[in-house]
Design a protein around this motif. Structure first.
Motif, mmCIF file in Angstrom:
data_model
loop_
_atom_site.group_PDB
_atom_site.id
_atom_site.type_symbol
_atom_site.label_atom_id
_atom_site.label_comp_id
_atom_site.label_asym_id
_atom_site.label_seq_id
_atom_site.Cartn_x
_atom_site.Cartn_y
_atom_site.Cartn_z
ATOM 1 N N VAL A 145 0.847 -1.204 0.000
ATOM 2 C CA VAL A 145 0.000 0.000 0.000
ATOM 3 C C VAL A 145 0.878 1.248 0.000
ATOM 4 C CG1 VAL A 145 -1.749 1.304 1.262
ATOM 5 C CG2 VAL A 145 -1.939 -1.174 1.089
ATOM 6 N N GLU A 146 1.909 1.252 0.833
ATOM 7 C CA GLU A 146 2.787 2.412 0.900
ATOM 8 C C GLU A 146 3.526 2.617 -0.422
ATOM 9 O OE1 GLU A 146 4.163 5.837 2.091
ATOM 10 O OE2 GLU A 146 2.727 4.668 3.240
ATOM 11 N N GLN A 147 3.939 1.551 -1.045
ATOM 12 C CA GLN A 147 4.608 1.634 -2.342
ATOM 13 C C GLN A 147 3.654 2.219 -3.395
ATOM 14 O OE1 GLN A 147 6.321 -2.128 -3.410
ATOM 15 N NE2 GLN A 147 7.775 -1.201 -4.804
ATOM 16 N N SER A 148 2.395 1.823 -3.353
ATOM 17 C CA SER A 148 1.399 2.352 -4.282
ATOM 18 C C SER A 148 1.159 3.840 -4.033
ATOM 19 C CB SER A 148 0.078 1.590 -4.143
ATOM 20 O OG SER A 148 0.236 0.265 -4.576
ATOM 21 N N ARG A 149 1.178 4.249 -2.774
ATOM 22 C CA ARG A 149 1.024 5.677 -2.462
ATOM 23 C C ARG A 149 2.186 6.478 -3.029
ATOM 24 N NH1 ARG A 149 -0.555 4.252 3.437
ATOM 25 N NH2 ARG A 149 -2.819 4.116 3.253
ATOM 26 N N GLU A 150 3.390 5.922 -2.917
ATOM 27 C CA GLU A 150 4.566 6.587 -3.469
ATOM 28 C C GLU A 150 4.464 6.684 -4.993
ATOM 29 O OE1 GLU A 150 7.228 8.121 -2.017
ATOM 30 O OE2 GLU A 150 6.103 7.881 -0.164
ATOM 31 N N MET A 151 3.958 5.652 -5.625
ATOM 32 C CA MET A 151 3.772 5.655 -7.071
ATOM 33 C C MET A 151 2.803 6.774 -7.470
ATOM 34 S SD MET A 151 4.318 4.211 -10.043
ATOM 35 C CE MET A 151 3.555 3.921 -11.640
ATOM 36 N N ALA A 152 1.686 6.875 -6.780
ATOM 37 C CA ALA A 152 0.695 7.907 -7.073
ATOM 38 C C ALA A 152 1.290 9.299 -6.872
ATOM 39 C CB ALA A 152 -0.545 7.712 -6.197
ATOM 40 N N ARG A 153 1.997 9.496 -5.784
ATOM 41 C CA ARG A 153 2.624 10.789 -5.501
ATOM 42 C C ARG A 153 3.623 11.145 -6.601
ATOM 43 N NH1 ARG A 153 7.274 12.211 -4.069
ATOM 44 N NH2 ARG A 153 7.948 10.134 -3.464
ATOM 45 N N CYS A 154 4.444 10.181 -6.986
ATOM 46 C CA CYS A 154 5.446 10.403 -8.018
ATOM 47 C C CYS A 154 4.788 10.759 -9.349
ATOM 48 C CB CYS A 154 6.310 9.150 -8.158
ATOM 49 S SG CYS A 154 7.636 9.300 -9.373
ATOM 50 N N MET A 155 3.751 10.058 -9.718
ATOM 51 C CA MET A 155 3.062 10.333 -10.981
ATOM 52 C C MET A 155 2.510 11.758 -10.992
ATOM 53 S SD MET A 155 3.265 7.718 -13.081
ATOM 54 C CE MET A 155 1.886 7.822 -14.220
ATOM 55 N N ARG A 156 1.908 12.171 -9.874
ATOM 56 C CA ARG A 156 1.359 13.526 -9.792
ATOM 57 C C ARG A 156 2.470 14.574 -9.875
ATOM 58 N NH1 ARG A 156 -2.503 10.897 -6.154
ATOM 59 N NH2 ARG A 156 -1.118 11.345 -4.411
ATOM 60 N N GLU A 157 3.600 14.300 -9.239
ATOM 61 C CA GLU A 157 4.718 15.241 -9.254
ATOM 62 C C GLU A 157 5.407 15.306 -10.619
ATOM 63 O OE1 GLU A 157 7.300 14.065 -6.080
ATOM 64 O OE2 GLU A 157 5.978 14.905 -4.541
ATOM 65 N N ASN A 158 5.156 14.327 -11.461
ATOM 66 C CA ASN A 158 5.830 14.262 -12.751
ATOM 67 C C ASN A 158 4.885 14.446 -13.934
ATOM 68 O OD1 ASN A 158 8.848 13.604 -12.445
ATOM 69 N ND2 ASN A 158 7.849 12.360 -10.881
ATOM 70 N N GLY A 159 3.848 15.248 -13.745
ATOM 71 C CA GLY A 159 3.031 15.663 -14.878
ATOM 72 C C GLY A 159 1.684 15.002 -15.051
ATOM 73 N N VAL A 160 1.246 14.178 -14.076
ATOM 74 C CA VAL A 160 -0.068 13.534 -14.170
ATOM 75 C C VAL A 160 -0.859 13.914 -12.916
ATOM 76 C CG1 VAL A 160 -1.302 11.375 -14.588
ATOM 77 C CG2 VAL A 160 1.036 11.626 -15.423
ATOM 78 N N PRO A 161 -1.340 15.164 -12.854
ATOM 79 C CA PRO A 161 -1.969 15.665 -11.630
ATOM 80 C C PRO A 161 -3.230 14.927 -11.199
ATOM 81 C CG PRO A 161 -2.323 17.189 -13.445
ATOM 82 C CD PRO A 161 -1.353 16.151 -13.935
ATOM 83 N N ASP A 162 -3.912 14.265 -12.129
ATOM 84 C CA ASP A 162 -5.156 13.562 -11.789
ATOM 85 C C ASP A 162 -4.939 12.088 -11.455
ATOM 86 O OD1 ASP A 162 -6.609 15.889 -12.215
ATOM 87 O OD2 ASP A 162 -6.880 15.451 -14.337
ATOM 88 N N PHE A 163 -3.683 11.664 -11.292
ATOM 89 C CA PHE A 163 -3.429 10.259 -10.982
ATOM 90 C C PHE A 163 -4.070 9.926 -9.629
ATOM 91 C CE2 PHE A 163 -1.119 6.439 -9.920
ATOM 92 C CZ PHE A 163 -0.984 5.814 -11.151
ATOM 93 N N PRO A 164 -4.833 8.827 -9.566
ATOM 94 C CA PRO A 164 -5.590 8.518 -8.336
ATOM 95 C C PRO A 164 -4.734 7.918 -7.226
ATOM 96 C CG PRO A 164 -5.911 6.791 -9.944
ATOM 97 C CD PRO A 164 -5.096 7.863 -10.638
ATOM 98 N N ASP A 165 -5.209 8.077 -6.005
ATOM 99 C CA ASP A 165 -4.609 7.395 -4.868
ATOM 100 C C ASP A 165 -4.997 5.921 -4.917
ATOM 101 O OD1 ASP A 165 -3.268 9.482 -3.519
ATOM 102 O OD2 ASP A 165 -5.179 10.223 -2.750
ATOM 103 N N PRO A 166 -4.186 5.061 -4.304
ATOM 104 C CA PRO A 166 -4.539 3.632 -4.266
ATOM 105 C C PRO A 166 -5.695 3.377 -3.320
ATOM 106 C CG PRO A 166 -2.556 4.032 -2.981
ATOM 107 C CD PRO A 166 -2.901 5.332 -3.656
#
Length: 74
Positions: free
Chosen positions: A2-23
């Motif tokens: 779960v924590e790894q998925s949260r990091e993935m979502a955060r990273c995606m948002r920080e790198n140009g995908v602002p609407d990427f959903p939380d896990p």
């Protein structure tokens, strides 16, 4: 996971995908593709962010590739 998925979502948002959903509570991330200009997993921005954030993508214990599920809206 779960924590790894949260990091993935955060990273995606920080790198140009602002609407990427939380896990969800199990760590799953459901991407709902939007043909009206929202989240598009085929866009260059999404693909570039995905490459940058790949290290956070949870890997299944069996060594297989993670399952990617995309649903189209619109």
């Amino acid at each position: 996971m779960v924590e790894q998925s949260r990091e993935m979502a955060r990273c995606m948002r920080e790198n140009g995908v602002p609407d990427f959903p939380d896990p969800d509570e199990t760590g799953g991330i459901r991407i709902e593709a939007d043909k009206d200009g929202g989240l598009n997993p085929e866009s260059p921005e999404f693909k570039a962010a995905e490459q940058k954030c790949d290290r956070f993508l949870p890997k299944p214990a069996d060594g297989q590739q993670p399952r990617r599920e995309t649903r189209s809206e619109g």
